[in-house]
Design a protein around this motif. Structure first.
Motif, PDB file in Angstrom:
ATOM      1  N   UNK A  58      16.424  -0.630 -13.776  1.00  0.00           N
ATOM      2  CA  UNK A  58      16.534  -0.762 -12.328  1.00  0.00           C
ATOM      3  C   UNK A  58      15.231  -0.356 -11.644  1.00  0.00           C
ATOM      4  N   UNK A  59      14.680   0.770 -12.050  1.00  0.00           N
ATOM      5  CA  UNK A  59      13.457   1.263 -11.414  1.00  0.00           C
ATOM      6  C   UNK A  59      12.236   0.428 -11.775  1.00  0.00           C
ATOM      7  N   UNK A  60      12.367  -0.417 -12.779  1.00  0.00           N
ATOM      8  CA  UNK A  60      11.290  -1.335 -13.139  1.00  0.00           C
ATOM      9  C   UNK A  60      11.544  -2.742 -12.601  1.00  0.00           C
ATOM     10  N   UNK A  61      12.693  -2.945 -11.962  1.00  0.00           N
ATOM     11  CA  UNK A  61      13.019  -4.251 -11.410  1.00  0.00           C
ATOM     12  C   UNK A  61      13.253  -5.308 -12.476  1.00  0.00           C
ATOM     13  N   UNK A  62      13.738  -4.895 -13.639  1.00  0.00           N
ATOM     14  CA  UNK A  62      13.958  -5.817 -14.752  1.00  0.00           C
ATOM     15  C   UNK A  62      15.441  -5.977 -15.042  1.00  0.00           C
ATOM     16  N   UNK A  63      15.800  -7.131 -15.570  1.00  0.00           N
ATOM     17  CA  UNK A  63      17.164  -7.407 -16.005  1.00  0.00           C
ATOM     18  C   UNK A  63      17.332  -6.826 -17.407  1.00  0.00           C
ATOM     19  N   UNK A  64      18.261  -5.932 -17.552  1.00  0.00           N
ATOM     20  CA  UNK A  64      18.488  -5.226 -18.818  1.00  0.00           C
ATOM     21  C   UNK A  64      18.862  -6.172 -19.949  1.00  0.00           C
ATOM     22  N   UNK A  65      19.509  -7.288 -19.614  1.00  0.00           N
ATOM     23  CA  UNK A  65      19.949  -8.227 -20.642  1.00  0.00           C
ATOM     24  C   UNK A  65      18.821  -9.115 -21.152  1.00  0.00           C
ATOM     25  N   UNK A  66      17.730  -9.188 -20.408  1.00  0.00           N
ATOM     26  CA  UNK A  66      16.653 -10.111 -20.772  1.00  0.00           C
ATOM     27  C   UNK A  66      15.349  -9.420 -21.177  1.00  0.00           C
ATOM     28  N   UNK A  67      15.295  -8.103 -21.046  1.00  0.00           N
ATOM     29  CA  UNK A  67      14.068  -7.368 -21.348  1.00  0.00           C
ATOM     30  C   UNK A  67      14.359  -6.179 -22.262  1.00  0.00           C
ATOM     31  N   UNK A  68      13.303  -5.656 -22.849  1.00  0.00           N
ATOM     32  CA  UNK A  68      13.438  -4.463 -23.681  1.00  0.00           C
ATOM     33  C   UNK A  68      12.724  -3.305 -22.994  1.00  0.00           C
ATOM     34  N   UNK A  69      12.908  -2.129 -23.533  1.00  0.00           N
ATOM     35  CA  UNK A  69      12.265  -0.936 -22.960  1.00  0.00           C
ATOM     36  C   UNK A  69      10.749  -1.080 -22.983  1.00  0.00           C
ATOM     37  N   UNK A  70      10.232  -1.774 -23.973  1.00  0.00           N
ATOM     38  CA  UNK A  70       8.783  -1.973 -24.058  1.00  0.00           C
ATOM     39  C   UNK A  70       8.231  -2.744 -22.866  1.00  0.00           C
ATOM     40  N   UNK A  71       9.072  -3.543 -22.215  1.00  0.00           N
ATOM     41  CA  UNK A  71       8.643  -4.322 -21.055  1.00  0.00           C
ATOM     42  C   UNK A  71       8.519  -3.470 -19.790  1.00  0.00           C
ATOM     43  N   UNK A  72       9.081  -2.287 -19.806  1.00  0.00           N
ATOM     44  CA  UNK A  72       9.061  -1.414 -18.633  1.00  0.00           C
ATOM     45  C   UNK A  72       7.677  -0.808 -18.445  1.00  0.00           C
ATOM     46  N   UNK A  73       7.151  -0.935 -17.240  1.00  0.00           N
ATOM     47  CA  UNK A  73       5.834  -0.366 -16.925  1.00  0.00           C
ATOM     48  C   UNK A  73       5.956   1.087 -16.471  1.00  0.00           C
ATOM     49  N   UNK A  74       7.034   1.372 -15.735  1.00  0.00           N
ATOM     50  CA  UNK A  74       7.269   2.726 -15.229  1.00  0.00           C
ATOM     51  C   UNK A  74       8.265   3.395 -16.171  1.00  0.00           C
ATOM     52  N   UNK A  75       7.779   4.346 -16.952  1.00  0.00           N
ATOM     53  CA  UNK A  75       8.673   5.046 -17.888  1.00  0.00           C
ATOM     54  C   UNK A  75       8.012   6.336 -18.363  1.00  0.00           C
ATOM     55  N   UNK A  76       8.812   7.296 -18.795  1.00  0.00           N
ATOM     56  CA  UNK A  76       8.268   8.544 -19.340  1.00  0.00           C
ATOM     57  C   UNK A  76       7.519   8.289 -20.655  1.00  0.00           C
ATOM     58  N   UNK A  77       6.686   9.226 -21.019  1.00  0.00           N
ATOM     59  CA  UNK A  77       5.937   9.150 -22.269  1.00  0.00           C
ATOM     60  C   UNK A  77       6.905   9.161 -23.448  1.00  0.00           C
ATOM     61  N   UNK A  78       6.642   8.334 -24.440  1.00  0.00           N
ATOM     62  CA  UNK A  78       7.441   8.262 -25.675  1.00  0.00           C
ATOM     63  C   UNK A  78       8.926   7.986 -25.422  1.00  0.00           C
ATOM     64  N   UNK A  79       9.209   7.167 -24.436  1.00  0.00           N
ATOM     65  CA  UNK A  79      10.604   6.882 -24.090  1.00  0.00           C
ATOM     66  C   UNK A  79      11.386   6.318 -25.266  1.00  0.00           C
TER      67      UNK A  79
END
Length: 125
Positions: A58-79
């Motif tokens: 949600x905070x990355x504006x991505x659809x969870x069903x179509x993307x992976x965590x690697x696609x997230x730009x905003x995320x904690x270190x070593x998520x």
């Protein structure tokens, strides 16, 4: 388990609802772990893990069903690594603490991004 509406037009309200649900989960988890009830904590941990994943996308504006965590730009270190640990050991107190830290770090990252976006929009070009 119902999914929080991550496709809401008002992202901030969706984030508030999600964080409110996390706070309730967190309080219940704290009580379970305080009483050393890891069995009772497990279903809540599963729910909290899903909430974090929804929060991340949600905070990355991505659809969870179509993307992976690697696609997230905003995320904690070593998520990815931290989440793998949590998912593989949801009954551990350490997993609960890691998940709480992931939520706190993501919330800070999101707040920072909101502020940066507001300042970009205010600048005259």
């Amino acid at each position: 388990m119902d999914r929080v509406d991550t496709f809401s037009k008002d992202c901030n309200k969706a984030v508030e609802r999600l964080l409110s649900e996390w706070k309730q989960c967190k309080d219940q988890l704290a009580a379970h772990f305080r009483n050393r009830d890891s069995e009772g904590a497990e279903p809540l941990m599963q729910r909290a893990i899903l909430l974090f994943e929804q929060f991340l996308f949600l905070t990355n504006g991505l659809n969870q069903d179509m993307h992976s965590i690697k696609d997230c730009k905003i995320k904690p270190v070593n998520t990815e690594e931290r989440l793998d640990f949590i998912v593989s050991r949801p009954k551990l107190f350490h997993s609960y603490k890691q998940l709480a830290e992931l939520f706190a770090e993501q919330e800070k990252q999101f707040a920072k991004q909101v502020i940066l976006n507001k300042s970009k929009n205010k600048r005259p070009d």
